[in-house]
Design a protein around this motif. Structure first.
Motif, PDB file in Angstrom:
ATOM      1  N   GLY A  84       0.787  -1.225   0.000  1.00 18.98           N
ATOM      2  CA  GLY A  84       0.000   0.000   0.000  1.00 18.98           C
ATOM      3  C   GLY A  84       0.815   1.269   0.000  1.00 18.98           C
ATOM      4  O   GLY A  84       0.274   2.357   0.124  1.00 18.98           O
ATOM      5  N   ARG A  85       2.123   1.156  -0.149  1.00 14.58           N
ATOM      6  CA  ARG A  85       2.973   2.343  -0.159  1.00 14.58           C
ATOM      7  C   ARG A  85       3.810   2.387  -1.421  1.00 14.58           C
ATOM      8  O   ARG A  85       4.152   1.361  -1.986  1.00 14.58           O
ATOM      9  CB  ARG A  85       3.915   2.361   1.060  1.00 14.58           C
ATOM     10  CG  ARG A  85       3.212   2.529   2.393  1.00 14.58           C
ATOM     11  CD  ARG A  85       4.218   2.573   3.528  1.00 14.58           C
ATOM     12  NE  ARG A  85       3.587   2.839   4.817  1.00 14.58           N
ATOM     13  CZ  ARG A  85       4.236   2.910   5.970  1.00 14.58           C
ATOM     14  NH1 ARG A  85       5.541   2.707   6.005  1.00 14.58           N
ATOM     15  NH2 ARG A  85       3.593   3.174   7.083  1.00 14.58           N
ATOM     16  N   VAL A  86       4.122   3.602  -1.832  1.00 12.07           N
ATOM     17  CA  VAL A  86       5.019   3.748  -2.960  1.00 12.07           C
ATOM     18  C   VAL A  86       6.414   3.354  -2.524  1.00 12.07           C
ATOM     19  O   VAL A  86       6.881   3.742  -1.452  1.00 12.07           O
ATOM     20  CB  VAL A  86       5.031   5.211  -3.470  1.00 12.07           C
ATOM     21  CG1 VAL A  86       6.054   5.384  -4.573  1.00 12.07           C
ATOM     22  CG2 VAL A  86       3.660   5.610  -3.954  1.00 12.07           C
ATOM     23  N   VAL A  87       7.090   2.551  -3.335  1.00 12.82           N
ATOM     24  CA  VAL A  87       8.460   2.153  -3.039  1.00 12.82           C
ATOM     25  C   VAL A  87       9.400   3.243  -3.550  1.00 12.82           C
ATOM     26  O   VAL A  87       9.470   3.495  -4.743  1.00 12.82           O
ATOM     27  CB  VAL A  87       8.798   0.805  -3.707  1.00 12.82           C
ATOM     28  CG1 VAL A  87      10.250   0.434  -3.421  1.00 12.82           C
ATOM     29  CG2 VAL A  87       7.861  -0.276  -3.198  1.00 12.82           C
ATOM     30  N   HIS A  88      10.076   3.900  -2.639  1.00 17.00           N
ATOM     31  CA  HIS A  88      10.992   4.976  -2.994  1.00 17.00           C
ATOM     32  C   HIS A  88      12.424   4.463  -2.973  1.00 17.00           C
ATOM     33  O   HIS A  88      12.925   4.032  -1.947  1.00 17.00           O
ATOM     34  CB  HIS A  88      10.869   6.144  -2.006  1.00 17.00           C
ATOM     35  CG  HIS A  88       9.562   6.863  -2.089  1.00 17.00           C
ATOM     36  ND1 HIS A  88       9.292   7.807  -3.046  1.00 17.00           N
ATOM     37  CD2 HIS A  88       8.435   6.756  -1.334  1.00 17.00           C
ATOM     38  CE1 HIS A  88       8.069   8.269  -2.885  1.00 17.00           C
ATOM     39  NE2 HIS A  88       7.531   7.648  -1.850  1.00 17.00           N
ATOM     40  N   ASP A  89      13.062   4.502  -4.093  1.00 18.03           N
ATOM     41  CA  ASP A  89      14.464   4.138  -4.197  1.00 18.03           C
ATOM     42  C   ASP A  89      15.116   5.207  -5.075  1.00 18.03           C
ATOM     43  O   ASP A  89      14.973   5.204  -6.290  1.00 18.03           O
ATOM     44  CB  ASP A  89      14.638   2.759  -4.836  1.00 18.03           C
ATOM     45  CG  ASP A  89      16.092   2.299  -4.856  1.00 18.03           C
ATOM     46  OD1 ASP A  89      16.989   3.162  -4.707  1.00 18.03           O
ATOM     47  OD2 ASP A  89      16.326   1.101  -5.031  1.00 18.03           O
ATOM     48  N   THR A  90      15.790   6.150  -4.418  1.00 19.60           N
ATOM     49  CA  THR A  90      16.342   7.279  -5.156  1.00 19.60           C
ATOM     50  C   THR A  90      17.373   6.860  -6.187  1.00 19.60           C
ATOM     51  O   THR A  90      17.644   7.591  -7.135  1.00 19.60           O
ATOM     52  CB  THR A  90      16.988   8.282  -4.180  1.00 19.60           C
ATOM     53  OG1 THR A  90      17.981   7.593  -3.385  1.00 19.60           O
ATOM     54  CG2 THR A  90      15.954   8.886  -3.258  1.00 19.60           C
ATOM     55  N   ALA A  91      17.931   5.668  -6.025  1.00 16.79           N
ATOM     56  CA  ALA A  91      18.928   5.210  -6.990  1.00 16.79           C
ATOM     57  C   ALA A  91      18.284   4.695  -8.269  1.00 16.79           C
ATOM     58  O   ALA A  91      18.899   4.702  -9.325  1.00 16.79           O
ATOM     59  CB  ALA A  91      19.794   4.113  -6.361  1.00 16.79           C
ATOM     60  N   THR A  92      17.027   4.222  -8.168  1.00 17.82           N
ATOM     61  CA  THR A  92      16.385   3.617  -9.339  1.00 17.82           C
ATOM     62  C   THR A  92      15.097   4.302  -9.762  1.00 17.82           C
ATOM     63  O   THR A  92      14.568   3.993 -10.830  1.00 17.82           O
ATOM     64  CB  THR A  92      16.070   2.136  -9.063  1.00 17.82           C
ATOM     65  OG1 THR A  92      15.150   2.046  -7.966  1.00 17.82           O
ATOM     66  CG2 THR A  92      17.332   1.370  -8.734  1.00 17.82           C
ATOM     67  N   GLN A  93      14.563   5.208  -8.945  1.00 15.33           N
ATOM     68  CA  GLN A  93      13.292   5.839  -9.296  1.00 15.33           C
ATOM     69  C   GLN A  93      13.529   6.914 -10.357  1.00 15.33           C
ATOM     70  O   GLN A  93      13.656   8.094 -10.074  1.00 15.33           O
ATOM     71  CB  GLN A  93      12.608   6.433  -8.068  1.00 15.33           C
ATOM     72  CG  GLN A  93      11.146   6.803  -8.334  1.00 15.33           C
ATOM     73  CD  GLN A  93      10.451   7.297  -7.101  1.00 15.33           C
ATOM     74  OE1 GLN A  93      11.027   8.029  -6.317  1.00 15.33           O
ATOM     75  NE2 GLN A  93       9.206   6.912  -6.907  1.00 15.33           N
ATOM     76  N   ARG A  94      13.561   6.455 -11.589  1.00  9.98           N
ATOM     77  CA  ARG A  94      13.807   7.336 -12.726  1.00  9.98           C
ATOM     78  C   ARG A  94      12.707   7.102 -13.753  1.00  9.98           C
ATOM     79  O   ARG A  94      12.669   6.047 -14.390  1.00  9.98           O
ATOM     80  CB  ARG A  94      15.181   7.053 -13.348  1.00  9.98           C
ATOM     81  CG  ARG A  94      16.359   7.325 -12.426  1.00  9.98           C
ATOM     82  CD  ARG A  94      17.668   6.813 -13.030  1.00  9.98           C
ATOM     83  NE  ARG A  94      17.887   7.312 -14.380  1.00  9.98           N
ATOM     84  CZ  ARG A  94      18.418   8.495 -14.677  1.00  9.98           C
ATOM     85  NH1 ARG A  94      18.773   9.304 -13.688  1.00  9.98           N
ATOM     86  NH2 ARG A  94      18.585   8.884 -15.917  1.00  9.98           N
ATOM     87  N   PHE A  95      11.810   8.059 -13.886  1.00  4.19           N
ATOM     88  CA  PHE A  95      10.707   7.887 -14.820  1.00  4.19           C
ATOM     89  C   PHE A  95      10.230   9.249 -15.339  1.00  4.19           C
ATOM     90  O   PHE A  95      10.462  10.293 -14.715  1.00  4.19           O
ATOM     91  CB  PHE A  95       9.536   7.160 -14.163  1.00  4.19           C
ATOM     92  CG  PHE A  95       8.891   7.925 -13.030  1.00  4.19           C
ATOM     93  CD1 PHE A  95       7.848   8.817 -13.268  1.00  4.19           C
ATOM     94  CD2 PHE A  95       9.333   7.749 -11.723  1.00  4.19           C
ATOM     95  CE1 PHE A  95       7.269   9.525 -12.227  1.00  4.19           C
ATOM     96  CE2 PHE A  95       8.746   8.448 -10.675  1.00  4.19           C
ATOM     97  CZ  PHE A  95       7.714   9.342 -10.930  1.00  4.19           C
ATOM     98  N   ALA A  96       9.585   9.205 -16.484  1.00 10.30           N
ATOM     99  CA  ALA A  96       8.909  10.372 -17.051  1.00 10.30           C
ATOM    100  C   ALA A  96       7.604   9.886 -17.660  1.00 10.30           C
ATOM    101  O   ALA A  96       7.576   8.888 -18.378  1.00 10.30           O
ATOM    102  CB  ALA A  96       9.775  11.042 -18.118  1.00 10.30           C
ATOM    103  N   VAL A  97       6.528  10.566 -17.350  1.00  6.15           N
ATOM    104  CA  VAL A  97       5.210  10.224 -17.870  1.00  6.15           C
ATOM    105  C   VAL A  97       4.719  11.372 -18.742  1.00  6.15           C
ATOM    106  O   VAL A  97       4.805  12.543 -18.348  1.00  6.15           O
ATOM    107  CB  VAL A  97       4.216   9.964 -16.721  1.00  6.15           C
ATOM    108  CG1 VAL A  97       2.786   9.806 -17.259  1.00  6.15           C
ATOM    109  CG2 VAL A  97       4.630   8.729 -15.930  1.00  6.15           C
ATOM    110  N   VAL A  98       4.218  11.044 -19.925  1.00  6.43           N
ATOM    111  CA  VAL A  98       3.686  12.044 -20.842  1.00  6.43           C
ATOM    112  C   VAL A  98       2.165  11.917 -20.879  1.00  6.43           C
ATOM    113  O   VAL A  98       1.625  10.829 -21.079  1.00  6.43           O
ATOM    114  CB  VAL A  98       4.267  11.870 -22.258  1.00  6.43           C
ATOM    115  CG1 VAL A  98       3.680  12.920 -23.210  1.00  6.43           C
ATOM    116  CG2 VAL A  98       5.791  11.986 -22.219  1.00  6.43           C
TER     117      VAL A  98
END
Length: 230
Positions: free
Chosen positions: A85-99
């Motif tokens: 139920g929580r967003v998994v935050h991993d600053t090393a891998t959380q790389r995304f862009a949504v259009v």
């Protein structure tokens, strides 16, 4: 603009310009990955241009009460994940862009004939992008009981910001759209970045991301939306 997503109810705006309850924002986590809705759209979909060579994935479309597709999102990079139920935050891998692609629509009557839906605009794309960013970046340690209150508060703020694109914290960022330099309204926050502008083909384009810089990005019409299907 008031739409229904394929994965659940999705309010976008009311005729008086006020925000309405949105639940999990369009393009957020838990969206059903199906290309069917995208294929029903009467407008072109946008994504990152061919200079981006990473992973691409479908998110979700939003439809009007009569089933007409009005907007939708496509993802690029590492898809944000939910765990317990929580967003998994991993600053090393959380790389995304949504259009986010939004059909440019005029003021029109609601499907039941009882009201008027406001025209879509760059602000519509900015709000969808801002609320989408919130859906996948809420504080990872927040208690469940506080999460909805936080989302409601931040979503209302995102609406207010989208309604004031000519004011701070928005600035202008020029990026190519189908190879043509185009001005976008752009802002950054502790959660990531959001931008919005207009493109050819009767659409407004919004985008949000984290871990991937918006500077140097480019957007283009997606020639084959099925290439995004997982």
């Amino acid at each position: 603009m008031e739409t229904t997503s394929r994965a659940g109810s999705q309010g976008v705006g009311s005729s008086d310009g006020s925000a309405v309850e949105a639940g999990v924002p369009q393009g957020g986590l838990g969206a059903r990955r199906s290309v069917d809705g995208y294929l029903l759209a009467s407008f072109p979909w946008y994504g990152l241009d061919e200079a981006y060579t990473g992973r691409r994935w479908l998110m979700q479309v939003g439809t009007a009460a009569d089933g007409t597709v009005e907007h939708g999102s496509t993802g690029h990079g590492v898809e944000p994940q939910l765990r317990m139920g929580r967003v998994v935050h991993d600053t090393a891998t959380q790389r995304f862009a949504v259009v986010v692609t939004v059909a440019a629509l005029p003021v029109r009557r609601s499907a039941d004939g009882t009201g008027v839906l406001e025209a879509t605009s760059v602000s519509s794309a900015a709000w969808l992008a801002g609320s989408g960013l919130l859906a996948c970046t809420w504080p990872s340690q927040m208690e469940r009981a506080l999460r909805q209150d936080w989302l409601d508060q931040q979503t209302a703020l995102a609406w207010e910001l989208a309604d004031r694109l000519d004011e701070a914290p928005w600035s202008t960022l020029s990026l190519p759209v189908d190879g043509v330099p185009t001005d976008f309204r752009y802002r950054e926050s502790e959660y990531g970045w959001v931008l919005a502008g207009s493109a050819e083909g009767g659409v407004h384009v919004g985008a949000y991301g984290r871990g991937m810089s918006a500077y140097g990005m480019g957007f283009s019409v997606i020639k084959d939306i099925t290439s995004y299907e997982r």
